[in-house]
Design an enzyme around this catalytic site. Sequence first.
Site, PDB file in Angstrom:
ATOM      1  CD  GLU A  61      34.981  41.100  38.610  1.00  0.00           C
ATOM      2  OE1 GLU A  61      36.091  41.543  38.576  1.00  0.00           O
ATOM      3  OE2 GLU A  61      34.924  40.885  38.219  1.00  0.00           O
ATOM      4  CE  LYS A 131      40.085  40.974  40.163  1.00  0.00           C
ATOM      5  NZ  LYS A 131      39.610  40.944  39.000  1.00  0.00           N
ATOM      6  CB  CYS A 172      36.690  39.129  40.382  1.00  0.00           C
ATOM      7  SG  CYS A 172      36.020  37.278  39.520  1.00  0.00           S
TER       8      CYS A 172
END
Length: 298
Positions: A61, A131, A172
């Site tokens: 990331e 995301k 994440c």
Amino acid sequence: QLFHKPAHISKRFFMSKQPPKFKFAAVQLAVTSDKAKNLTNAESMIRKASENGAQVISLPECWNCPYGNKFFGQYSESVPDGESSKLLQQLAKELKVVLIGGSIPETDEGKLYNTSVVFDENGNLLSKFRKIHLFDVDIPNGVTFIESKTLSPGNSVSVFDTKFGRFGLAICYDMRFPLLAQLMTARGATFLVYPGAFNLTTGPLHWELLIRGRAVDNQLFVAAVSPARDEEASYQAWGHSTIVSPWGKVLGTTEHQQEIVYADIDMQEVEDMRKQIPTSTQQRNDLYNFIDVTKQTK
């Protein structure tokens, strides 16, 4: 549309030939405030992974800039038309690898996103993923971070096909949401990849636990790829990039320095575990069920 049994959906990869074997590389990249240096370092590490036999390679990331709200806008670029994406496309094609581009800050129509791209061995774009769940947390005496101050969430799920099987991709904080992993599994994924940058509060407690949990719950491979830790940075990543088997076995991991973590993947393990512990066929659909909302509304 109701939940489809993972073993049934993934059958397309197992019926006609032996499940594939390949080498996966998680590139735990050291990230600086110098974008050009980050791109050069990423290229060097990707080449090194390829030279060592990796056929599927993932970056972490925020690999082209420091992680932080004050950096996202400054380092953002168009995706997949910006310089970072173009570099990855060129390397995937030249090295003949599947390249999962971690994530970078994307700018699009006045909004910022935390975005990943995937290119196949011919340089074709397989996936662009934003995301979904933004990292908005406030832990007293730990970490406070509000991604939604600058970033907008994505609204789609990423599952893509390669010659090695079907992958799912999320970023994440998305790893904390088990139904997202279940959704990617329901859509046929046999390997989930999470570029992520957990911190020194949540990392020691939850990083490996979540990776192994997602793997065992869904009976597939999981890799989580972190940046290396910069002890001078305002946000310090936990590191410990890790690759886990469907049985929850750690196949490869490291500490917090720049490193490449490798694992030899045999997709037969997915089929074996789903046959030997057949939870997908043992679900009590008379008591509970899983709904793919996106498909249901189409």
